[in-house]
Design a protein around this motif. Structure first.
Motif, PDB file in Angstrom:
ATOM      1  N   THR A   5      27.491  -5.482  15.805  1.00 35.66           N
ATOM      2  CA  THR A   5      28.041  -4.705  16.897  1.00 35.66           C
ATOM      3  C   THR A   5      28.557  -5.661  17.955  1.00 35.66           C
ATOM      4  O   THR A   5      28.209  -6.835  17.989  1.00 35.66           O
ATOM      5  N   THR A   6      29.398  -5.164  18.838  1.00 37.63           N
ATOM      6  CA  THR A   6      29.913  -6.018  19.903  1.00 37.63           C
ATOM      7  C   THR A   6      28.793  -6.319  20.884  1.00 37.63           C
ATOM      8  O   THR A   6      27.767  -5.653  20.907  1.00 37.63           O
ATOM      9  N   THR A   7      29.005  -7.321  21.734  1.00 40.05           N
ATOM     10  CA  THR A   7      27.969  -7.686  22.700  1.00 40.05           C
ATOM     11  C   THR A   7      28.214  -7.062  24.065  1.00 40.05           C
ATOM     12  O   THR A   7      27.492  -7.345  25.009  1.00 40.05           O
ATOM     13  N   GLU A   8      29.225  -6.235  24.198  1.00 39.78           N
ATOM     14  CA  GLU A   8      29.469  -5.539  25.458  1.00 39.78           C
ATOM     15  C   GLU A   8      29.280  -4.034  25.309  1.00 39.78           C
ATOM     16  O   GLU A   8      29.419  -3.280  26.255  1.00 39.78           O
ATOM     17  N   ASP A   9      28.989  -3.591  24.117  1.00 39.82           N
ATOM     18  CA  ASP A   9      28.739  -2.185  23.844  1.00 39.82           C
ATOM     19  C   ASP A   9      27.577  -2.156  22.862  1.00 39.82           C
ATOM     20  O   ASP A   9      27.566  -2.915  21.906  1.00 39.82           O
ATOM     21  N   TYR A  10      26.615  -1.306  23.095  1.00 33.64           N
ATOM     22  CA  TYR A  10      25.377  -1.469  22.347  1.00 33.64           C
ATOM     23  C   TYR A  10      24.651  -0.142  22.192  1.00 33.64           C
ATOM     24  O   TYR A  10      24.987   0.865  22.825  1.00 33.64           O
ATOM     25  N   ILE A  11      23.639  -0.158  21.332  1.00 33.91           N
ATOM     26  CA  ILE A  11      22.709   0.960  21.209  1.00 33.91           C
ATOM     27  C   ILE A  11      21.538   0.669  22.147  1.00 33.91           C
ATOM     28  O   ILE A  11      20.870  -0.354  22.024  1.00 33.91           O
ATOM     29  N   GLU A  12      21.301   1.565  23.085  1.00 38.66           N
ATOM     30  CA  GLU A  12      20.249   1.356  24.073  1.00 38.66           C
ATOM     31  C   GLU A  12      18.927   1.898  23.554  1.00 38.66           C
ATOM     32  O   GLU A  12      18.884   2.908  22.839  1.00 38.66           O
ATOM     33  N   ALA A  13      17.831   1.216  23.898  1.00 37.91           N
ATOM     34  CA  ALA A  13      16.485   1.643  23.508  1.00 37.91           C
ATOM     35  C   ALA A  13      15.673   1.960  24.751  1.00 37.91           C
ATOM     36  O   ALA A  13      15.840   1.327  25.798  1.00 37.91           O
ATOM     37  N   HIS A  14      14.777   2.942  24.633  1.00 38.34           N
ATOM     38  CA  HIS A  14      13.951   3.382  25.764  1.00 38.34           C
ATOM     39  C   HIS A  14      12.491   3.411  25.331  1.00 38.34           C
ATOM     40  O   HIS A  14      12.174   4.024  24.304  1.00 38.34           O
ATOM     41  N   ILE A  15      11.624   2.766  26.092  1.00 39.37           N
ATOM     42  CA  ILE A  15      10.207   2.705  25.748  1.00 39.37           C
ATOM     43  C   ILE A  15       9.421   3.252  26.936  1.00 39.37           C
ATOM     44  O   ILE A  15       9.500   2.725  28.049  1.00 39.37           O
ATOM     45  N   PHE A  16       8.640   4.311  26.685  1.00 44.43           N
ATOM     46  CA  PHE A  16       7.968   5.031  27.765  1.00 44.43           C
ATOM     47  C   PHE A  16       6.528   4.579  27.926  1.00 44.43           C
ATOM     48  O   PHE A  16       5.588   5.372  27.821  1.00 44.43           O
ATOM     49  N   ARG A  17       6.343   3.319  28.180  1.00 43.50           N
ATOM     50  CA  ARG A  17       4.999   2.831  28.509  1.00 43.50           C
ATOM     51  C   ARG A  17       5.127   1.454  29.134  1.00 43.50           C
ATOM     52  O   ARG A  17       6.178   0.819  29.088  1.00 43.50           O
ATOM     53  N   THR A  18       4.030   1.004  29.717  1.00 39.02           N
ATOM     54  CA  THR A  18       4.015  -0.331  30.305  1.00 39.02           C
ATOM     55  C   THR A  18       4.147  -1.385  29.220  1.00 39.02           C
ATOM     56  O   THR A  18       3.490  -1.305  28.179  1.00 39.02           O
ATOM     57  N   LEU A  19       5.011  -2.353  29.451  1.00 37.11           N
ATOM     58  CA  LEU A  19       5.168  -3.473  28.529  1.00 37.11           C
ATOM     59  C   LEU A  19       4.631  -4.737  29.187  1.00 37.11           C
ATOM     60  O   LEU A  19       4.859  -4.987  30.368  1.00 37.11           O
ATOM     61  N   THR A  20       3.916  -5.540  28.407  1.00 36.94           N
ATOM     62  CA  THR A  20       3.368  -6.797  28.901  1.00 36.94           C
ATOM     63  C   THR A  20       3.817  -7.930  27.981  1.00 36.94           C
ATOM     64  O   THR A  20       4.530  -7.709  26.997  1.00 36.94           O
ATOM     65  N   LEU A  21       3.360  -9.127  28.265  1.00 33.85           N
ATOM     66  CA  LEU A  21       3.716 -10.275  27.435  1.00 33.85           C
ATOM     67  C   LEU A  21       3.187 -10.137  26.012  1.00 33.85           C
ATOM     68  O   LEU A  21       3.725 -10.742  25.089  1.00 33.85           O
ATOM     69  N   SER A  22       2.168  -9.331  25.812  1.00 33.75           N
ATOM     70  CA  SER A  22       1.644  -9.109  24.454  1.00 33.75           C
ATOM     71  C   SER A  22       2.637  -8.326  23.592  1.00 33.75           C
ATOM     72  O   SER A  22       2.472  -8.265  22.369  1.00 33.75           O
TER      73      SER A  22
END
Length: 259
Positions: free
Chosen positions: A203-220
């Protein structure tokens, strides 16, 4: 569909899965036949091999070097609402700015959110880096990027392009539909690249499939940090040592790259 911000993420994913049932208007066989007629048997075969190979997918978050250090310092990948910017910041994302309220309204409509849910339960955004492009999925947001652990792809919801510019409230989908949505969004560009060579099939690098994550993300939740060579030159020796030490503690692969 409505996400109240308190139900388990697995329940929300099941809701989305039910919500998108029937979105794929063509059967896989019909879609393959149509693609084969348009682009040839080889391009069709290769496309479905690559589009169904989970090794060729990763979730990335492109960002500045300063934001990488902020994440390392706090051990949290925050959404925009959790940031500590104030109205004193130029062009800040804060309750006093019109964009802040516009963004909340769009998210509420798109995800079916209740406006009063805590900010920490609003989505974190990433993008699908299909074919593992060396710049990440969305370098317009930063030369450097985080690669999230592969398990998160099954927790996420997706849409084609930025939610803020997406007017289709029915555009939300889950990872099982990614191959079909990539074909739908990148169609002729995708197959022309496949026909030319494996290396440019992405895919191009200026148009993309977006992802959504509904929780806290940490370094783990981070598998790898990739820092562009231009930003590596900015790092002082003390910063470099701290960066290497922290990534070792959290078992994060650290890479420097150029492209």
């Amino acid at each position: 569909m409505c996400f109240d911000g308190y139900q388990p993420i697995s329940q929300f994913i099941r809701q989305v899965q039910t919500y998108v049932t029937g979105q794929r208007s063509e059967s896989e066989e019909t879609l393959k036949a149509r693609i084969e007629r348009a682009y040839g048997e080889k391009a069709c075969r290769l496309a479905f091999e690559w589009l169904t190979d989970k090794r060729l997918y990763e979730l990335t978050i492109n960002l500045s070097l300063d934001n990488i250090f902020r994440i390392l310092e706090t051990n949290r990948i925050m959404n925009a609402y959790e940031s500590e910017k104030t109205s004193a910041d130029q062009n800040s994302f804060c309750p006093e700015s019109p964009y802040y309220h516009q963004r909340r309204t769009i998210e509420d409509r798109f995800f079916g959110l209740v406006n009063t849910i805590p900010d920490k339960l609003r989505p974190r955004y990433a993008a699908v880096n299909w074919m593992l492009h060396p710049a990440g999925a969305a370098p317009i947001y930063g030369l450097n990027y985080l690669i999230l652990k592969s398990r998160l792809i099954e927790e996420a919801t997706f849409c084609a392009g930025d939610v803020y510019h997406n007017n289709d409230c029915n555009a939300l989908f889950i990872w099982q539909l990614l191959p079909y949505k990539i074909i739908e969004k990148f169609g002729s560009i995708l197959f022309n690249q496949i026909i030319r060579s494996y290396q440019t099939a992405r895919t191009t690098t200026e148009d993309y499939i977006e992802a959504h994550i509904f929780r806290t993300l940490t370094l783990s939740d981070v598998a790898k940090i990739r820092i562009h060579s231009s930003d590596k030159q900015r790092l002082q020796l003390k910063q470099m040592r701290w960066l290497r030490s922290l990534t070792q503690i959290y078992s994060i692969n650290l890479e420097f790259f150029d492209w």
